[in-house]
Design an enzyme around this catalytic site. Structure first.
Site, PDB file in Angstrom:
ATOM      1  N   HIS A 139       0.870  -1.183   0.000  1.00 32.34           N
ATOM      2  CA  HIS A 139       0.000   0.000   0.000  1.00 32.34           C
ATOM      3  C   HIS A 139       0.911   1.238   0.000  1.00 32.34           C
ATOM      4  CE1 HIS A 139      -2.856   2.920   1.732  1.00 32.34           C
ATOM      5  NE2 HIS A 139      -3.822   2.088   1.383  1.00 32.34           N
ATOM      6  N   ASP A 174       3.080  -4.463   8.208  1.00 35.89           N
ATOM      7  CA  ASP A 174       1.863  -3.680   8.014  1.00 35.89           C
ATOM      8  C   ASP A 174       0.708  -4.682   8.141  1.00 35.89           C
ATOM      9  OD1 ASP A 174      -0.426  -2.619   6.932  1.00 35.89           O
ATOM     10  OD2 ASP A 174       0.506  -1.867   5.105  1.00 35.89           O
ATOM     11  N   GLN A 218      -4.593  -5.077   6.999  1.00 34.46           N
ATOM     12  CA  GLN A 218      -5.635  -6.006   6.541  1.00 34.46           C
ATOM     13  C   GLN A 218      -5.613  -7.302   7.347  1.00 34.46           C
ATOM     14  OE1 GLN A 218      -8.039  -5.193   4.572  1.00 34.46           O
ATOM     15  NE2 GLN A 218      -7.197  -3.286   3.791  1.00 34.46           N
ATOM     16  N   LYS A 246     -10.315  -0.515  10.517  1.00 32.68           N
ATOM     17  CA  LYS A 246     -10.462  -1.710   9.659  1.00 32.68           C
ATOM     18  C   LYS A 246     -11.050  -2.890  10.439  1.00 32.68           C
ATOM     19  CE  LYS A 246      -7.467  -0.200   6.217  1.00 32.68           C
ATOM     20  NZ  LYS A 246      -7.990   0.406   5.008  1.00 32.68           N
ATOM     21  N   CYS A 285      -4.636   2.386  -3.873  1.00 30.24           N
ATOM     22  CA  CYS A 285      -3.386   2.870  -3.261  1.00 30.24           C
ATOM     23  C   CYS A 285      -2.251   1.872  -3.467  1.00 30.24           C
ATOM     24  CB  CYS A 285      -3.554   3.174  -1.771  1.00 30.24           C
ATOM     25  SG  CYS A 285      -4.693   4.495  -1.460  1.00 30.24           S
TER      26      CYS A 285
HETATM   27  N1  PLP Z   1      -1.777  -0.875   4.578  1.00 26.74           N
HETATM   28  C1  PLP Z   1      -2.750  -1.599   3.996  1.00 26.74           C
HETATM   29  C2  PLP Z   1      -2.447  -3.003   3.556  1.00 26.74           C
HETATM   30  C3  PLP Z   1      -4.020  -1.048   3.821  1.00 26.74           C
HETATM   31  O1  PLP Z   1      -4.986  -1.769   3.237  1.00 26.74           O
HETATM   32  C4  PLP Z   1      -4.249   0.285   4.261  1.00 26.74           C
HETATM   33  C5  PLP Z   1      -5.563   0.917   4.027  1.00 26.74           C
HETATM   34  O2  PLP Z   1      -6.331   0.515   3.188  1.00 26.74           O
HETATM   35  C6  PLP Z   1      -3.212   0.977   4.871  1.00 26.74           C
HETATM   36  C7  PLP Z   1      -2.003   0.368   5.013  1.00 26.74           C
HETATM   37  C8  PLP Z   1      -3.404   2.377   5.363  1.00 26.74           C
HETATM   38  O3  PLP Z   1      -4.296   2.400   6.441  1.00 26.74           O
HETATM   39  P1  PLP Z   1      -4.823   3.791   7.026  1.00 26.74           P
HETATM   40  O4  PLP Z   1      -5.328   4.571   5.860  1.00 26.74           O
HETATM   41  O5  PLP Z   1      -5.887   3.399   7.982  1.00 26.74           O
HETATM   42  O6  PLP Z   1      -3.671   4.450   7.686  1.00 26.74           O
END
Ligand code: PLP
Length: 438
Positions: A143, A221, A224, A247, A392
């Site tokens: 992401h 990270d 998900q 999430k 993203c």
């Molecule tokens: N990493 C992953 C795999 C994601 O799916 C997301 C958001 O969709 C993020 C990071 C970023 O999360 P946030 O926008 O809540 O900071």
């Protein structure tokens, strides 16, 4: 012993019961929500917990000498243990509240940018600060929030990013570990546990082992992962974990960065302000211990109340049982797309069915040449919410040589009936675009 039909009815009625906890469905009775990878719906206990803070306490924490402040402080502080349990983190891990995964990764990146040799006792690759020629390993399927902060850091340090290649089926190619990366000065590896596009549950073991052997830092990270099966530090012994509350059905603007307390103790803060100090003089400031060192200013108190409720709700037996059955809906959604002649991105149905690749309930697809935005807009006309675009993940789109996909993402409250309605709606879209379809 239940028969298969009884078991199915049983699990369907469990999901119906679960749905009653989500006010969203009574406000939007005809809406089919298939965009939980963007954000999950919020169950009533989360809303109650937030309201409880604002209605019955509403005060600031830490500095108050009065009992209401002490009560709010107690809930705020003890929630760290709830999160520790959620991640199966040992007692010597510290839990930092942030605004979300994005802020967690930025916080860490900026701290690592400023640390000098203090990390050397923990990570042998850190006997020198991050600098010219050093390598940060990411993957093509990350992401943007696990790419852009590191790009900013490389600009400031003249270090480099190495992108692990992603295969057509969404899995990560680990061959560079024994090849190109073997003799390079790797200082950081940061990977998602579950892709927000392919839904692949990555096998991180080799990457973690590589980081340990290199004396590098391994960051997960788990944005998900926490809502698809959960993330356990016992299975994936990383050095830092980041995730977002929204999430898993918590409020927005609250997230977690977790890491070992002794390691965090040598890291410089990201932001300065109230609460993160021990002493301020005209000459200098001495910083508070972690986690407070990383939580400058009035924190997101109501959000922590809500996050706690979200974690407690998600760990109820009802939710755990439903979560364990996510793969049924995942394969059903994949079958629907395949049956309609669509293209699935990520692992094939065979790979998922044979457990060759583990996949969470995130299904990226396209319907022939119909633009995914058209698919999303037409589904919206039928009250079906999905996401379309690059999610993203522009590097993943580039690797797969596509510009966008449609994406269905599932959570606890989704049902087979909803997927059948999705199928019918997609069939109508295909007809509208002149496709011959049964
Ligand atoms: N990493 C992953 C795999 C994601 O799916 C997301 C958001 O969709 C993020 C990071 C970023 O999360 P946030 O926008 O809540 O900071």
């Amino acid at each position: 012993m239940l028969t298969t039909t009884q078991e199915k009815t049983h699990s369907a009625s469990r999901v119906q019961h679960l749905r009653s906890y989500y006010p969203f469905f009574s406000h939007n009775p005809n809406t089919i929500y298939l965009d939980s990878a963007a954000t999950a719906l919020k169950p009533k206990p989360v809303l109650d917990a937030i309201l409880d803070y604002y209605e019955t306490k509403s005060v600031n924490i830490h500095r108050g000498v009065y009992s209401l402040s002490a009560q709010a402080t107690e809930i705020y502080e003890s929630t760290r243990q709830v999160i520790r349990n959620f991640l199966h983190a040992p007692e010597n891990w510290e839990i930092i509240y942030t605004r979300g995964t994005t802020t967690s990764i930025n916080l860490l990146a900026y701290s690592l940018l400023r640390v000098k040799k203090e990390l050397a006792p923990f990570f042998s690759a850190w006997h020198t600060p991050l600098g010219k020629g050093d390598i940060i390993v990411l993957s093509e399927s990350e992401h943007h929030s696990n790419i852009v902060p590191w790009q900013i850091i490389t600009e400031l340090t003249q270090s480099h990013i190495y992108f692990l290649p992603v295969r057509k089926n969404g899995t990560l190619d680990d061959s560079p570990l024994a090849g190109e990366l073997k003799n390079l000065p790797v200082k950081i590896i940061s990977l998602a546990a579950v892709s927000n596009v392919s839904g692949v549950v990555h096998d991180l073991k080799n990457f973690i082992e590589f980081a340990k052997n290199k004396g590098a830092i391994f960051i997960v990270d788990a944005a998900q992962a926490v809502c698809h099966g959960g993330f356990s530090l016992r299975d994936n012994p990383a050095d830092f974990v980041a995730f977002s509350g929204h999430k898993i059905g918590g409020p927005t603007a609250i997230g977690i960065l977790a890491g070992r307390k002794d390691v965090l103790s040598v890291l410089p803060p990201f932001e300065g302000g109230g609460d993160m100090i021990l002493q301020v003089t005209k000459e200098k400031t001495t910083y508070n211990e972690p986690p407070h060192r990383f939580e400058a200013g009035t924190p997101p108190i109501g959000e922590v109340f809500g996050l706690r409720a979200a974690v407690e709700f998600l760990t109820l037996p009802l939710c755990r049982e439903i979560m364990a059955q996510e793969s049924e809906l995942t394969t059903m959604a994949m079958e629907i797309i395949q049956e309609l002649g669509g293209t699935l991105y990520g692992p094939s149905l065979d790979e998922v069915n044979s457990a060759k690749v583990k996949k969470a309930g995130i299904i990226a697809f396209n319907l022939g040449k119909i633009h995914p935005n058209d698919v999303g807009t037409l589904l919206d006309e039928q009250n079906i919410c999905i996401r379309t675009g690059h999610h993203c993940c522009q590097l993943l789109m580039q690797a797969w040589q596509i510009s966008a996909t449609a994406r269905v993402s599932l959570f606890l409250y989704n049902t087979k009936e909803e997927l059948l309605l999705l199928k019918e709606a997609l069939r109508q879209i295909l007809r509208l675009f002149g496709k011959k379809i049964q």
